[in-house]
Design a protein around this motif. Structure first.
Motif, PDB file in Angstrom:
ATOM      1  N   GLU A 273       0.763  -1.017  -0.126  1.00  0.00           N
ATOM      2  CA  GLU A 273      -0.019  -0.034  -0.167  1.00  0.00           C
ATOM      3  C   GLU A 273       0.871   1.321  -0.065  1.00  0.00           C
ATOM      4  OE1 GLU A 273      -3.318   0.551  -0.420  1.00  0.00           O
ATOM      5  OE2 GLU A 273      -3.459  -1.560  -0.841  1.00  0.00           O
ATOM      6  N   ILE A 274       1.762   1.234  -0.879  1.00  0.00           N
ATOM      7  CA  ILE A 274       2.725   2.541  -1.102  1.00  0.00           C
ATOM      8  C   ILE A 274       2.055   3.936  -1.156  1.00  0.00           C
ATOM      9  CG2 ILE A 274       3.130   2.305  -3.727  1.00  0.00           C
ATOM     10  CD1 ILE A 274       5.953   2.612  -3.090  1.00  0.00           C
ATOM     11  N   GLY A 275       0.880   3.695  -2.032  1.00  0.00           N
ATOM     12  CA  GLY A 275      -0.028   4.905  -2.287  1.00  0.00           C
ATOM     13  C   GLY A 275      -0.347   5.843  -0.783  1.00  0.00           C
ATOM     14  N   HIS A 276      -0.431   5.012   0.207  1.00  0.00           N
ATOM     15  CA  HIS A 276      -0.613   5.648   1.496  1.00  0.00           C
ATOM     16  C   HIS A 276       0.357   5.952   2.392  1.00  0.00           C
ATOM     17  CE1 HIS A 276      -4.925   5.863   0.465  1.00  0.00           C
ATOM     18  NE2 HIS A 276      -4.719   4.697   0.079  1.00  0.00           N
ATOM     19  N   VAL A 277       1.789   6.031   1.963  1.00  0.00           N
ATOM     20  CA  VAL A 277       2.706   6.335   2.638  1.00  0.00           C
ATOM     21  C   VAL A 277       3.177   7.876   2.418  1.00  0.00           C
ATOM     22  CG1 VAL A 277       5.418   6.496   2.319  1.00  0.00           C
ATOM     23  CG2 VAL A 277       4.242   4.299   1.817  1.00  0.00           C
ATOM     24  N   SER A 278       2.746   8.525   3.706  1.00  0.00           N
ATOM     25  CA  SER A 278       2.732   9.950   3.827  1.00  0.00           C
ATOM     26  C   SER A 278       4.135  10.541   3.232  1.00  0.00           C
ATOM     27  CB  SER A 278       2.472  10.230   5.184  1.00  0.00           C
ATOM     28  OG  SER A 278       2.441  11.818   5.196  1.00  0.00           O
ATOM     29  N   VAL A 279       4.033  11.594   2.625  1.00  0.00           N
ATOM     30  CA  VAL A 279       5.263  12.337   2.074  1.00  0.00           C
ATOM     31  C   VAL A 279       5.364  13.815   2.777  1.00  0.00           C
ATOM     32  CG1 VAL A 279       5.917  11.126  -0.072  1.00  0.00           C
ATOM     33  CG2 VAL A 279       4.324  12.889   0.104  1.00  0.00           C
ATOM     34  N   SER A 280       4.396  14.279   3.346  1.00  0.00           N
ATOM     35  CA  SER A 280       4.230  15.540   4.032  1.00  0.00           C
ATOM     36  C   SER A 280       3.117  15.494   4.955  1.00  0.00           C
ATOM     37  CB  SER A 280       3.837  16.519   2.958  1.00  0.00           C
ATOM     38  OG  SER A 280       3.626  17.827   3.508  1.00  0.00           O
ATOM     39  N   ASP A 281       3.529  15.627   6.449  1.00  0.00           N
ATOM     40  CA  ASP A 281       2.755  15.670   7.540  1.00  0.00           C
ATOM     41  C   ASP A 281       1.790  16.750   7.358  1.00  0.00           C
ATOM     42  OD1 ASP A 281       4.240  13.580   8.597  1.00  0.00           O
ATOM     43  OD2 ASP A 281       5.654  15.019   9.975  1.00  0.00           O
ATOM     44  N   ASP A 282       1.794  17.833   6.647  1.00  0.00           N
ATOM     45  CA  ASP A 282       0.974  18.783   6.526  1.00  0.00           C
ATOM     46  C   ASP A 282       0.358  18.995   5.412  1.00  0.00           C
ATOM     47  OD1 ASP A 282       2.991  19.694   5.283  1.00  0.00           O
ATOM     48  OD2 ASP A 282       3.024  21.904   6.430  1.00  0.00           O
ATOM     49  N   GLY A 283       0.289  17.733   4.476  1.00  0.00           N
ATOM     50  CA  GLY A 283      -0.192  17.756   3.238  1.00  0.00           C
ATOM     51  C   GLY A 283      -1.599  17.701   3.158  1.00  0.00           C
ATOM     52  N   PRO A 284      -2.317  17.617   1.955  1.00  0.00           N
ATOM     53  CA  PRO A 284      -3.701  17.334   1.683  1.00  0.00           C
ATOM     54  C   PRO A 284      -4.179  16.127   2.637  1.00  0.00           C
ATOM     55  CG  PRO A 284      -2.778  17.788  -0.340  1.00  0.00           C
ATOM     56  CD  PRO A 284      -1.317  17.453   0.661  1.00  0.00           C
ATOM     57  N   LEU A 285      -5.330  16.336   3.119  1.00  0.00           N
ATOM     58  CA  LEU A 285      -6.229  15.335   3.709  1.00  0.00           C
ATOM     59  C   LEU A 285      -6.478  14.100   2.736  1.00  0.00           C
ATOM     60  CD1 LEU A 285      -7.560  14.218   6.297  1.00  0.00           C
ATOM     61  CD2 LEU A 285      -9.584  15.263   5.616  1.00  0.00           C
ATOM     62  N   CYS A 286      -6.147  12.800   2.981  1.00  0.00           N
ATOM     63  CA  CYS A 286      -6.466  11.599   1.987  1.00  0.00           C
ATOM     64  C   CYS A 286      -7.711  11.010   2.492  1.00  0.00           C
ATOM     65  CB  CYS A 286      -5.248  10.847   2.194  1.00  0.00           C
ATOM     66  SG  CYS A 286      -5.220   9.282   0.903  1.00  0.00           S
ATOM     67  N   ARG A 287      -8.381  10.115   1.518  1.00  0.00           N
ATOM     68  CA  ARG A 287      -9.439   9.609   1.889  1.00  0.00           C
ATOM     69  C   ARG A 287      -9.014   8.401   2.732  1.00  0.00           C
ATOM     70  NH1 ARG A 287     -10.525  10.183  -3.790  1.00  0.00           N
ATOM     71  NH2 ARG A 287     -12.014  11.433  -4.228  1.00  0.00           N
ATOM     72  N   CYS A 288      -8.006   8.043   3.086  1.00  0.00           N
ATOM     73  CA  CYS A 288      -7.723   6.980   4.017  1.00  0.00           C
ATOM     74  C   CYS A 288      -7.809   7.534   5.500  1.00  0.00           C
ATOM     75  CB  CYS A 288      -6.241   6.491   3.712  1.00  0.00           C
ATOM     76  SG  CYS A 288      -4.912   7.504   4.323  1.00  0.00           S
ATOM     77  N   GLY A 289      -7.687   8.916   5.562  1.00  0.00           N
ATOM     78  CA  GLY A 289      -7.695   9.313   7.034  1.00  0.00           C
ATOM     79  C   GLY A 289      -6.417  10.110   7.481  1.00  0.00           C
ATOM     80  N   SER A 290      -5.475   9.841   6.556  1.00  0.00           N
ATOM     81  CA  SER A 290      -4.081  10.437   6.945  1.00  0.00           C
ATOM     82  C   SER A 290      -3.985  11.881   6.056  1.00  0.00           C
ATOM     83  CB  SER A 290      -2.875   9.320   6.449  1.00  0.00           C
ATOM     84  OG  SER A 290      -1.796   9.947   6.987  1.00  0.00           O
ATOM     85  N   ARG A 291      -2.926  12.467   6.073  1.00  0.00           N
ATOM     86  CA  ARG A 291      -2.296  13.563   5.431  1.00  0.00           C
ATOM     87  C   ARG A 291      -1.161  13.144   4.493  1.00  0.00           C
ATOM     88  NH1 ARG A 291      -4.921  18.165   5.972  1.00  0.00           N
ATOM     89  NH2 ARG A 291      -6.557  18.483   7.497  1.00  0.00           N
ATOM     90  N   GLY A 292      -1.060  14.045   3.587  1.00  0.00           N
ATOM     91  CA  GLY A 292      -0.183  14.140   2.675  1.00  0.00           C
ATOM     92  C   GLY A 292       0.438  12.619   2.046  1.00  0.00           C
ATOM     93  N   CYS A 293      -0.507  11.769   1.812  1.00  0.00           N
ATOM     94  CA  CYS A 293      -0.045  10.532   1.076  1.00  0.00           C
ATOM     95  C   CYS A 293       0.285  10.742  -0.203  1.00  0.00           C
ATOM     96  CB  CYS A 293      -1.393   9.647   1.083  1.00  0.00           C
ATOM     97  SG  CYS A 293      -2.045   8.933   2.820  1.00  0.00           S
ATOM     98  N   LEU A 294       1.110   9.655  -0.724  1.00  0.00           N
ATOM     99  CA  LEU A 294       1.706   9.758  -2.139  1.00  0.00           C
ATOM    100  C   LEU A 294       0.809  10.081  -2.995  1.00  0.00           C
ATOM    101  CD1 LEU A 294       3.950   9.633  -3.812  1.00  0.00           C
ATOM    102  CD2 LEU A 294       3.624   7.156  -3.983  1.00  0.00           C
ATOM    103  N   GLU A 295      -0.688   9.370  -2.990  1.00  0.00           N
ATOM    104  CA  GLU A 295      -1.596   9.729  -4.075  1.00  0.00           C
ATOM    105  C   GLU A 295      -2.017  11.089  -4.249  1.00  0.00           C
ATOM    106  OE1 GLU A 295      -5.953   7.884  -2.768  1.00  0.00           O
ATOM    107  OE2 GLU A 295      -4.375   6.433  -3.347  1.00  0.00           O
ATOM    108  N   GLN A 296      -1.918  11.691  -2.999  1.00  0.00           N
ATOM    109  CA  GLN A 296      -2.423  13.220  -2.936  1.00  0.00           C
ATOM    110  C   GLN A 296      -1.526  14.149  -3.917  1.00  0.00           C
ATOM    111  OE1 GLN A 296      -5.436  14.175  -1.834  1.00  0.00           O
ATOM    112  NE2 GLN A 296      -5.705  11.824  -1.647  1.00  0.00           N
ATOM    113  N   TYR A 297      -0.199  13.630  -4.339  1.00  0.00           N
ATOM    114  CA  TYR A 297       0.791  14.427  -5.219  1.00  0.00           C
ATOM    115  C   TYR A 297       0.857  13.670  -6.481  1.00  0.00           C
ATOM    116  CZ  TYR A 297       1.651  16.530  -0.732  1.00  0.00           C
ATOM    117  OH  TYR A 297       1.866  17.097   0.410  1.00  0.00           O
TER     118      TYR A 297
END
Length: 429
Positions: A273-297
């Motif tokens: 599940e590499i798309g949900h590795v976070s690359v930025s703690d203050d990045g966009p909110l992801c549908r998974c509930g985390s922020r700054g996930c790779l797929e947000q970029y």
């Protein structure tokens, strides 16, 4: 057939060369029928992997006597797994023999990829050849799971009808699903909006209702990136590469890891599940509930949005993005550069952990690789400690057009028949 198969399949083998199958020791207590089942599988796989061969060629490959191979071949011919042509083949020393091939009719497999904005159904024959392909572009986001599975069953039913016209008889169906898939259920697929959704049984029931009187098909399921990686392993252009990271770009970003020809699934089947590795703690909110996930970029929607293209445009938007990049439009190039950098940061960590021979980019990344490769490669070159990933390395490559999740799913369903031909009639059950 179930969702827990790994990499043993077309083009696999212990020796590292695609297609080589070493006989598996059966032990002193193996009975005669067990030995024959095992040897039938060896012979069938040998013919499938060679494409065209003779009895003598099979004997040389699998280490059995010519007399034993001839007996096994006759059984496989009778049951419809193999076909024999009248032409001779002199690829081996000695007298030319008639050509053996796997049959183009009989046992087949069906794969059904359900993604956020499309459903793709593929039927392959025993050789893994794509014989039927149907694709429908549908917006499955937020739709009730039962409706989506019913739509997919309808497309699959049409594909199976086309297969029957070609005298192909699938022995199973496999669902390729985005998200966490285990034990017949989708634990979590954020881009579909599914949580704890049973998939196999509703699909099987919908398919059976659409095919009254037809034999019920066993249905399995697996993560779509895993199946795309297996398709790349079996049908792609990797040559001797047996360990690689596979990334597929769609609405989300999926990943899979193949090590020494085997799919690494993890303790619970959730690896990759590499798309949900976070690359930025203050990045966009992801549908998974985390922020700054790779797929947000680097996901499709994020790429199109950053390039100033309607993110709902889907495949047409990706084509437009490629056109704009070729025209060197600054915003399009900047969007791809940022996505490539983020991909490189995440991939470099995975490369440092697993030391693969290659990173393969599939889905929307394949046509966009000319613009993604420079920034991705630069990050890999800087961050991978082994020094084996210099700028411009051919270890970073696009996936083969022949490799996709639906085809991987379809090929997966014939593995039980290849492993035990006596349990499956080549002309269908």
């Amino acid at each position: 057939m179930n969702g827990n198969h790994t990499g043993a399949g077309p083009g696999s083998g212990a020796s590292g060369r695609a297609g080589r199958h070493a006989p598996t020791p059966l032990g002193p207590k193996a009975d005669r029928e067990t030995v024959r089942r095992h040897n039938l599988s060896l012979v069938l796989r040998a013919v499938r992997d060679e494409g065209e061969t003779t009895r003598a060629g099979v004997a040389a490959r699998v280490g059995l006597t010519r007399a034993a191979v001839s007996s096994l071949v006759e059984q496989l011919l009778e049951s419809g797994f193999l076909s024999e042509s009248g032409k001779t083949f002199s690829g081996q020393a000695g007298r030319p023999g008639t050509v053996l091939k796997v049959a183009r009719t009989g046992v087949a497999g069906c794969g059904v990829e359900i993604n956020v904005d499309y459903v793709s159904v593929c039927v392959v024959d025993l050789a893994g050849t794509d014989r039927v392909r149907l694709v429908e572009h549908l917006d499955n986001r937020g739709a009730p799971p039962g409706l989506v599975l019913g739509r997919a069953a309808g497309i699959a039913a049409r594909a199976l009808a086309s297969a029957a016209e070609q005298e192909l008889h699938p022995v199973g169906a496999a669902l390729a699903l985005p998200g966490l898939v285990a034990e017949g259920s989708v634990r979590h697929a954020p881009n579909l909006g599914w949580t704890a959704v049973a998939a196999e049984t509703p699909f099987a029931e919908a398919l059976a209702a659409l095919r009254p009187g037809a034999p019920a098909l066993p249905v399995g399921s697996e993560n779509e990136a895993n199946l795309a990686a297996l398709a790349e392993l079996w049908f792609g252009g990797l040559g001797d590469v047996r360990s690689f990271l596979y990334l597929t770009g769609e609405i989300g970003v999926g990943g899979a890891l193949v090590l020494n020809g085997e799919l690494l699934r993890g303790a619970h089947g959730f690896a990759g599940e590499i798309g949900h590795v976070s690359v930025s703690d203050d990045g966009p909110l992801c549908r998974c509930g985390s922020r700054g996930c790779l797929e947000q970029y680097a996901g499709q929607s994020a790429l199109l949005r950053a390039a100033g293209i309607d993110e709902g445009a889907g495949a047409a938007g990706v084509v437009d993005l490629e056109r704009r990049a070729r025209a060197e439009e600054p915003r399009a190039v900047a969007a791809l550069t940022q996505a490539g950098e983020m991909l490189g940061r995440v991939l470099s960590g995975a490369v440092n952990l697993f030391d693969p021979d290659a990173v393969v980019l599939g889905g929307i990344y394949s046509p966009l690789l000319p613009w993604l490769a420079p920034p991705t490669g630069a990050e890999l070159s800087t961050r991978v400690v082994s020094g084996l990933w210099p700028p411009g390395s051919t270890r970073l490559r696009a996936s083969s057009p022949a490799a996709d999740a639906a085809r991987g799913a379809a090929a997966l369903t014939v593995q039980d028949a290849l492993a035990d031909p006596m349990g499956y009639g080549g002309r269908g059950r």
